[in-house]
Motif scaffolding. Structure first.
Motif, PDB file in Angstrom:
ATOM      1  N   PRO A   1      48.077  78.494  54.838  1.00  0.00           N
ATOM      2  CA  PRO A   1      49.415  79.000  54.515  1.00  0.00           C
ATOM      3  C   PRO A   1      49.403  80.282  53.688  1.00  0.00           C
ATOM      4  O   PRO A   1      50.271  81.153  53.871  1.00  0.00           O
ATOM      5  CB  PRO A   1      50.049  77.845  53.728  1.00  0.00           C
ATOM      6  CG  PRO A   1      49.341  76.623  54.223  1.00  0.00           C
ATOM      7  CD  PRO A   1      47.935  77.066  54.475  1.00  0.00           C
TER       8      PRO A   1
ATOM      9  N   GLN B   1      51.261  83.704  54.836  1.00  0.00           N
ATOM     10  CA  GLN B   1      52.200  84.450  53.998  1.00  0.00           C
ATOM     11  C   GLN B   1      51.753  85.901  53.838  1.00  0.00           C
ATOM     12  O   GLN B   1      52.577  86.827  53.840  1.00  0.00           O
ATOM     13  CB  GLN B   1      52.330  83.787  52.628  1.00  0.00           C
ATOM     14  CG  GLN B   1      53.334  84.490  51.715  1.00  0.00           C
ATOM     15  CD  GLN B   1      53.606  83.702  50.440  1.00  0.00           C
ATOM     16  OE1 GLN B   1      53.066  82.610  50.242  1.00  0.00           O
ATOM     17  NE2 GLN B   1      54.449  84.235  49.592  1.00  0.00           N
ATOM     18  N   HIS B   2      50.463  86.089  53.725  1.00  0.00           N
ATOM     19  CA  HIS B   2      49.913  87.429  53.540  1.00  0.00           C
ATOM     20  C   HIS B   2      50.211  88.321  54.748  1.00  0.00           C
ATOM     21  O   HIS B   2      50.639  89.472  54.591  1.00  0.00           O
ATOM     22  CB  HIS B   2      48.397  87.324  53.322  1.00  0.00           C
ATOM     23  CG  HIS B   2      47.708  88.621  53.098  1.00  0.00           C
ATOM     24  ND1 HIS B   2      47.639  89.224  51.866  1.00  0.00           N
ATOM     25  CD2 HIS B   2      47.043  89.453  53.962  1.00  0.00           C
ATOM     26  CE1 HIS B   2      46.972  90.360  51.962  1.00  0.00           C
ATOM     27  NE2 HIS B   2      46.594  90.524  53.226  1.00  0.00           N
TER      28      HIS B   2
ATOM     29  N   LYS C   1      54.383  88.353  55.527  1.00  0.00           N
ATOM     30  CA  LYS C   1      55.322  88.821  54.504  1.00  0.00           C
ATOM     31  C   LYS C   1      54.694  89.819  53.543  1.00  0.00           C
ATOM     32  O   LYS C   1      55.088  90.984  53.498  1.00  0.00           O
ATOM     33  CB  LYS C   1      55.891  87.630  53.714  1.00  0.00           C
ATOM     34  CG  LYS C   1      56.908  88.032  52.659  1.00  0.00           C
ATOM     35  CD  LYS C   1      57.411  86.835  51.878  1.00  0.00           C
ATOM     36  CE  LYS C   1      58.412  87.268  50.800  1.00  0.00           C
ATOM     37  NZ  LYS C   1      58.873  86.099  50.005  1.00  0.00           N
ATOM     38  N   THR C   2      53.696  89.376  52.761  1.00  0.00           N
ATOM     39  CA  THR C   2      53.155  90.208  51.686  1.00  0.00           C
ATOM     40  C   THR C   2      52.655  91.557  52.208  1.00  0.00           C
ATOM     41  O   THR C   2      52.996  92.609  51.665  1.00  0.00           O
ATOM     42  CB  THR C   2      52.006  89.474  50.966  1.00  0.00           C
ATOM     43  OG1 THR C   2      52.446  88.158  50.604  1.00  0.00           O
ATOM     44  CG2 THR C   2      51.582  90.239  49.726  1.00  0.00           C
TER      45      THR C   2
ATOM     46  N   ASP D   1      58.039  74.852  53.361  1.00  0.00           N
ATOM     47  CA  ASP D   1      58.059  76.314  53.319  1.00  0.00           C
ATOM     48  C   ASP D   1      57.579  76.876  54.652  1.00  0.00           C
ATOM     49  O   ASP D   1      56.741  76.283  55.332  1.00  0.00           O
ATOM     50  CB  ASP D   1      57.204  76.842  52.165  1.00  0.00           C
ATOM     51  CG  ASP D   1      55.714  76.729  52.435  1.00  0.00           C
ATOM     52  OD1 ASP D   1      55.156  77.669  53.007  1.00  0.00           O
ATOM     53  OD2 ASP D   1      55.136  75.687  52.059  1.00  0.00           O
TER      54      ASP D   1
ATOM     55  N   PHE E   1      55.693  79.197  55.545  1.00  0.00           N
ATOM     56  CA  PHE E   1      54.308  79.635  55.725  1.00  0.00           C
ATOM     57  C   PHE E   1      53.374  78.456  55.988  1.00  0.00           C
ATOM     58  O   PHE E   1      52.290  78.629  56.545  1.00  0.00           O
ATOM     59  CB  PHE E   1      53.848  80.424  54.494  1.00  0.00           C
ATOM     60  CG  PHE E   1      54.772  81.567  54.175  1.00  0.00           C
ATOM     61  CD1 PHE E   1      54.835  82.673  55.014  1.00  0.00           C
ATOM     62  CD2 PHE E   1      55.593  81.526  53.071  1.00  0.00           C
ATOM     63  CE1 PHE E   1      55.705  83.722  54.734  1.00  0.00           C
ATOM     64  CE2 PHE E   1      56.461  82.566  52.782  1.00  0.00           C
ATOM     65  CZ  PHE E   1      56.521  83.667  53.618  1.00  0.00           C
TER      66      PHE E   1
ATOM     67  N   PRO F   1      55.100  77.506  60.192  1.00  0.00           N
ATOM     68  CA  PRO F   1      55.607  78.755  60.786  1.00  0.00           C
ATOM     69  C   PRO F   1      56.044  78.602  62.243  1.00  0.00           C
ATOM     70  O   PRO F   1      55.805  79.483  63.072  1.00  0.00           O
ATOM     71  CB  PRO F   1      54.397  79.687  60.666  1.00  0.00           C
ATOM     72  CG  PRO F   1      53.219  78.775  60.788  1.00  0.00           C
ATOM     73  CD  PRO F   1      53.627  77.449  60.172  1.00  0.00           C
TER      74      PRO F   1
ATOM     75  N   ALA G   1      57.900  83.582  60.119  1.00  0.00           N
ATOM     76  CA  ALA G   1      58.253  83.629  58.706  1.00  0.00           C
ATOM     77  C   ALA G   1      58.334  85.093  58.299  1.00  0.00           C
ATOM     78  O   ALA G   1      57.923  85.986  59.054  1.00  0.00           O
ATOM     79  CB  ALA G   1      57.214  82.888  57.856  1.00  0.00           C
ATOM     80  N   GLY G   2      58.842  85.348  57.104  1.00  0.00           N
ATOM     81  CA  GLY G   2      58.939  86.718  56.631  1.00  0.00           C
ATOM     82  C   GLY G   2      59.989  87.511  57.387  1.00  0.00           C
ATOM     83  O   GLY G   2      60.935  86.947  57.955  1.00  0.00           O
TER      84      GLY G   2
END
Length: 501
Positions: free
Chosen positions: A86, A90-91, A94-95, A431, A433, A436, A440-441
């Motif tokens: 996860p 997320q990386h 999104k990030t 969540d 992430f 998915p 996501a993001g």
């Protein structure tokens, strides 16, 4: 045939040469399950061997990785990363979103079918399409979708077909029925066009057959070596020759929808209730190819994803009668409200059951992004410019560190908790992430709520009247999920429908 053999000859000779020379490689440290990697061809032999079984195979590799991430060498210097972590998801989603794009590798493989539509676009093109599309997913549009489109298709077409099948005790391919239902829905809400694919006669549609085959061949491009399919395309042989004809049929059909909408808009000047297609045509981007790309992309999203999710949902609840009973209880309680939109919004347990089925059988089992610059993932994996990083949604639904030791069980209550009074269920989302399923993001699925409303309306309408009973398969095994751009149940979903007393 000679030309095709010539195109593959070099690739076929390499494994033979390496076998004779007994050249071997070492698996990555920390994961003894990873296949050997050879010079030049990398792990191509193992990838080819496990091609038909790639979802569970990659799942096992990721389950055995200390970081839930693996890095492999495909062939010809092409390396790729697959993750079920996860933090890594997320990386990339999104990030470090600007670094991880669709990229040339995926866009080129899918361009013949999807063109520059939203699901094959990056940068300003993607931003524009998303901005225009977002207007179609407000509360007013969602209510209209349920009450005018879904309910009409449900009560005027789907349920009568099921009543007829139950009376005549015939076997239906429920996967096909659900695809027809979803196809009519997306065309009506998205393009203001009714293809009438779910009629009692279950008509054959040239477009639908061509679309399925074009999606399959296009997705195979992603998993093969680029020079191979490009050579075949240049020579006009094999699957690439067939794809050319299929894409022509798909685009001809989508072009017809676009031209009909243009004529309608010219005649009416203004539309009281604009649909997605008319919004794009009114946005100043009326280029026919561009708008056709959009029609094809949204057909893929609206037809294949919800139908795949519902197919596996109905199969799962047939195995878990306790879940079906709880859903029936909820349907009975809420059906007294009489307001279809509000009714499906409040189906908390059914919502959880759908989330749980998509955890185990996600409509889009894997998705990948291409790095536009060097990067280091949160788990320390090195990513070089041009590498593909895929997040494996199917494997993530089977990771003990995310779902616990009982991850293999179909248990909707893992998404629920009782309210303060202890009388009602309350949905507790995971969540995006760790789950998915809808991405996501910034690229999270715009149609997520619309998909849930459609699915819950179908579940309520069908289960209230019928019990869906899967036919036993000839081999005696459970059905297999096959992954193209979206998921399918291999061999269809043959069922008998029994009317409830």
């Amino acid at each position: 045939m000679f030309l095709e053999l010539l195109a593959f000859s070099a690739l076929l000779l390499l494994p033979l040469l390496l076998f004779i020379l007994n050249i071997s490689g070492n698996p990555q440290i920390g994961n003894s399950k990873l296949p050997k990697s050879y010079p030049i061809i990398g792990s191509f032999l193992a990838l080819y061997k496990n091609h038909a079984n790639r979802l569970p195979w990659f799942t096992e590799l990721l389950q055995n990785s200390p970081t839930s991430t693996i890095s492999m060498h495909h062939s010809l210097g092409r390396r790729f990363v697959v993750t079920a972590n996860p933090a890594v998801v997320q990386h990339i989603l999104k990030t470090n979103f600007p670094i991880y794009q669709k990229g040339d590798f995926l866009r080129n493989a899918l361009r013949d079918l999807l063109g520059d539509g939203i699901f094959n676009a990056d940068g300003d093109n993607w931003k524009f399409q998303r901005q225009v599309s977002s207007h179609e997913f407000n509360t007013k549009s969602l209510r209209k979708f349920v009450e005018q489109v879904v309910d009409t298709e449900l009560y005027d077409r789907l349920i009568p077909i099921l009543y007829k099948s139950a009376a005549e005790q015939t076997v239906l391919d429920f996967q096909d029925i659900l695809q027809r239902f979803a196809f009519d829905n997306i065309c009506r809400i998205g393009f203001g066009y009714d293809p009438e694919y779910l009629l009692p006669s279950l008509p054959q549609a040239k477009f639908a057959v061509a679309f399925d085959d074009a999606v399959r061949i296009s997705s195979e491009r992603v998993r093969t070596i680029s020079p191979v399919w490009k050579i075949k395309r240049a020579l006009g042989i094999g699957s690439e020759s067939r794809l050319r004809g299929l894409v022509s049929d798909v685009r001809e059909y989508a072009n017809t929808i676009v031209r009909e909408k243009k004529r309608e808009m010219d005649d009416m000047k203004t539309l009281d209730s604009p649909d997605l297609l008319s919004r794009f045509l009114s946005s100043g981007y009326a280029d026919e190819k561009f708008v056709t790309d959009i029609v094809i992309s949204f057909t893929l999203a609206g037809r294949d994803t919800t139908s795949a999710a519902l197919t596996w949902f109905f199969w799962l609840i047939s195995k878990y009668p306790n879940v079906e009973s709880e859903i029936l209880r909820e349907i009975e309680e809420l059906s007294e409200s009489g307001a279809s939109y509000d009714e499906v919004k409040d189906m908390v347990y059914t919502h959880a059951a759908l989330c749980e089925s998509m955890r185990l059988y996600p409509p889009v089992p894997t998705d990948g992004k291409q790095a536009v610059s060097d990067d280091v993932l949160p788990d320390g994996t090195q990513v070089k410019k041009g590498m593909t990083v895929s997040y494996h949604v199917y494997a993530m639904g089977r990771m003990e560190h995310i779902w616990g030791k009982d991850w293999a069980e179909y248990r909707p209550d893992r998404w629920l908790e009782r309210d303060v009074a202890g009388n009602k269920w309350r949905f507790v989302a995971k969540d995006s992430f760790s789950y998915p399923v809808f991405q996501a993001g910034p690229r999270i699925c715009l149609g997520k709520e619309m998909a849930f409303l459609q699915m819950k309306r179908v579940v309520a309408g069908v289960l209230k009247r019928f019990k869906v009973v899967p036919e036993k398969r000839e081999d005696g095994n459970e059905p297999v999920l096959v992954a193209y751009l979206t998921a399918k149940m291999k061999g269809g979903f043959p069922v008998t429908v029994v009317e409830r007393a």
